[in-house]
Design a protein around this motif. Structure first.
Motif, PDB file in Angstrom:
ATOM      1  N   THR A   1       2.307  -3.233   3.796  1.00  0.00           N
ATOM      2  CA  THR A   1       1.024  -3.911   3.623  1.00  0.00           C
ATOM      3  C   THR A   1       1.208  -5.230   2.878  1.00  0.00           C
ATOM      4  O   THR A   1       2.282  -5.524   2.378  1.00  0.00           O
TER       5      THR A   1
ATOM      6  N   GLU B   1      -5.977  -5.807   2.198  1.00  0.00           N
ATOM      7  CA  GLU B   1      -4.543  -5.582   2.239  1.00  0.00           C
ATOM      8  C   GLU B   1      -4.208  -4.738   3.461  1.00  0.00           C
ATOM      9  O   GLU B   1      -4.358  -3.525   3.453  1.00  0.00           O
TER      10      GLU B   1
ATOM     11  N   SER C   1      -1.684  -3.638   6.940  1.00  0.00           N
ATOM     12  CA  SER C   1      -0.310  -3.576   7.425  1.00  0.00           C
ATOM     13  C   SER C   1      -0.195  -4.539   8.605  1.00  0.00           C
ATOM     14  O   SER C   1      -1.200  -5.026   9.131  1.00  0.00           O
TER      15      SER C   1
ATOM     16  N   THR D   1       3.627   2.942   2.503  1.00  0.00           N
ATOM     17  CA  THR D   1       3.570   2.846   3.967  1.00  0.00           C
ATOM     18  C   THR D   1       4.780   3.550   4.547  1.00  0.00           C
ATOM     19  O   THR D   1       5.849   3.541   3.953  1.00  0.00           O
TER      20      THR D   1
ATOM     21  N   LYS E   1      -0.383   4.416   6.272  1.00  0.00           N
ATOM     22  CA  LYS E   1      -0.380   3.897   4.906  1.00  0.00           C
ATOM     23  C   LYS E   1      -1.293   4.753   4.050  1.00  0.00           C
ATOM     24  O   LYS E   1      -2.118   5.516   4.570  1.00  0.00           O
TER      25      LYS E   1
ATOM     26  N   THR F   1      -2.145   3.311  10.930  1.00  0.00           N
ATOM     27  CA  THR F   1      -2.357   1.860  10.935  1.00  0.00           C
ATOM     28  C   THR F   1      -2.045   1.241  12.294  1.00  0.00           C
ATOM     29  O   THR F   1      -1.908   0.034  12.409  1.00  0.00           O
TER      30      THR F   1
END
Lengths: 418, 119
Positions: A49, A59, A61, B54, B70, B116
């Motif tokens: 991130t 924030e 990724s 992550t 994450k 993510t």
């Protein structure tokens, strides 16, 4: 031959932002040509991130940041061709590309945005002694193995180069159970962001050895270890400081090179420091109607800045297509006293907006004064607590100032004693 | 009274922050940060350091063998390795969307692990 207002080469963050901005400015026929099978570029493998703090105030990724732009692109009628390799850009802006659906295609575009990104400096560029054992790879390749393909490339790791990707991979490998024995950096300072030194190395007790390099690799089939040595002020290994470190993997994070083969073939003039095209304030190269943005223009630290730069290029391309882009006299920009380069390399005196100058310094500076001069006259200046080569800097030049500059002049960004 | 120098890791700017602590290790002042996140980070770092985590988890039926995840917000720094163990136990089945919860309330931190990327 297909005909488009704008052809964007590369569907990473730069290409997507440029295409979307041009669309917003009313350009209708836009096509993005992407070599990989999806849009998003290198962000797809950057699962850490820290992306989007400036642009979105969140924030995110890498895949999340890319995902927002991918969705926007597919919500418009911007055409996208993935798995498509651009082979050539001609002098009169004809793009030749190929893929396994259309075969060979030619596209006549009024304007072109170059957004091909960059690639990593490979082992071959370093001349390290040793055999071609497996286990030696760039940090980005290792990142792809772990984050996309889902396997670990090794158990004990030495990293050469303290670029951000190397630092990020030091943490990633550690979290997945590998032992990262050291990060060796040839220079007396790190090439990565300070935040990454803290959260990727210090957090995990991984030593960062400055002024240190790998002089030899050991092992025939698989890497068995590396010999590292300290270097002197001329970056030459100091005899007697050699140390053997057993490891099965050597990762290289030793710099990024803008991928400008297409630009060179098209005869586009490159800046010999940035290795990217020389551009004006709207990121137009010296080849009429061809714009460049993102890491193909200059290697950035932050994708947020890539997005901003690419929006400028997209807006410039839109102006060019609509016949609204000013062609007049330019003032040149240059860096001095440790300011290695300036992007843009020239500014149109008739431009219509403030212009931010982006640059990097060649060494670490503390408590200095950063000045912008035209001849002997100081246009503006400000104090800087710290500037490092690893972090891109910028300074804003107001529109009034640009308009007041004499024709044919050069503005210089320089570092002075505070 | 003691001073502690640190680099804020909230964003890539990396402000150099100076924290003043009194004799009970309570934060007296935070200086050098350029935004409120820096103040929050510095106070947190002196009392209870936290980090974003992550990683990837195994994926079945997707285009790729793994998918990125994450922590929805930072978790205590000392729990990173333990959290990795939990993450590596999970196998997801496609389809997965950005934001899908992969592990709810990991290790009782109150923080979810979320996807993510799309499968």
């Amino acid at each position: 031959m297909l005909s488009y207002d704008l052809a964007v080469i590369g569907g990473g963050p730069a290409g997507m932002a440029a295409a979307l901005k041009a669309r917003e400015e009313g350009i209708e026929k836009i096509i993005i040509l992407e070599r990989a099978d999806t849009l998003g570029g290198i962000l797809e493998q950057c699962i850490h991130t820290g992306f989007g703090l400036h642009y979105f105030g969140e924030e995110l990724s890498g895949p999340e940041y890319a995902g927002r732009f991918i969705k926007q692109v597919y919500d418009t009628d911007i055409e996208v061709k993935t798995d498509t390799m651009v082979l050539d850009i001609s002098k009169d802006n004809v793009v030749t590309a190929c893929n396994n659906v259309d075969g060979l295609i030619t596209i006549k575009a009024t304007a072109i945005v170059l957004a091909m990104g960059c690639r990593e400096r490979p082992r071959g560029a370093l001349s390290i002694a040793g055999s071609r054992a497996s286990g030696i790879m760039t940090a980005g390749t290792a990142q792809k193995y772990v984050n996309i393909n889902g396997y670990m490339p090794g158990k004990t790791v030495v990293i050469l180069g303290s670029g951000d990707i190397g630092l990020i991979m030091a943490r990633r490998m550690t979290l997945e159970g590998a032992k990262v024995k050291a990060v060796c950096e040839l220079m007396p300072y790190s090439g990565g962001l300070t935040r990454n030194i803290v959260q990727c190395l210090e957090d995990f007790g991984i030593p960062l050895r400055l002024s240190c390099t790998v002089v030899k690799t050991h092992g025939k089939e698989r890497l068995e270890g590396v010999t590292v040595a300290n270097v002197d002020e001329n970056l030459k290994p100091i005899p007697g400081t050699e140390e053997y470190i057993p490891c099965d993997t050597l990762m290289l994070s030793v710099g990024l090179i803008p991928e400008n083969e297409l630009s060179k073939n098209a005869g586009i003039e490159l800046d010999r420091i940035t290795n990217g095209p020389s551009v004006d304030e709207y990121r137009e190269t010296l080849h009429k109607g061809v714009f460049a943005c993102g890491n193909v223009l200059q290697v950035h630290d932050l994708v947020d800045y890539v997005t901003q730069e690419s929006q400028i290029a997209g807006e410039g391309a839109a102006k060019y297509i609509k016949g609204e882009k000013k062609t007049g006299e330019y003032v040149k920009t240059q860096g001095e006293n440790g300011v290695r380069y300036i992007v843009p390399q020239r500014i149109n005196r008739e431009t219509d907006k403030d212009v931010k100058l982006y640059f990097r310094v060649g060494k670490v500076f503390k408590n200095v004064r950063l000045s912008v001069k035209c001849g002997d006259e100081v246009i503006m200046s400000r104090n800087k607590k710290k500037m490092t080569p690893g972090e891109m800097e910028n300074i804003l030049i107001k529109l009034d100032t640009i308009k007041s500059l004499p024709s044919g002049s050069t503005i210089t960004v320089t570092v002075e004693e505070a | 009274m003691t001073k502690r120098e640190m680099v804020c890791v909230s964003c890539p700017i990396g402000c150099a922050v100076t924290v003043e602590l009194d004799d009970n290790n309570e934060v007296v002042s935070v200086k050098g940060n350029t935004c409120p996140r820096g103040d929050k980070y510095a106070r947190q770092e002196c009392t209870h350091p936290e980090r974003m985590l992550t990683s990837t988890v195994k994926l079945e039926g997707g285009k790729l063998p793994v998918i990125s995840v994450k922590s929805a917000s930072p978790i205590p720094k000392e729990m990173l390795f333990e959290a990795m163990k939990e993450i590596n136990k999970v196998t997801l089945k496609a389809p997965v969307k950005i934001g899908d919860i992969v592990i709810k309330d990991i290790l009782g931190t109150g923080v979810d692990i979320i996807a993510t990327n799309e499968s």
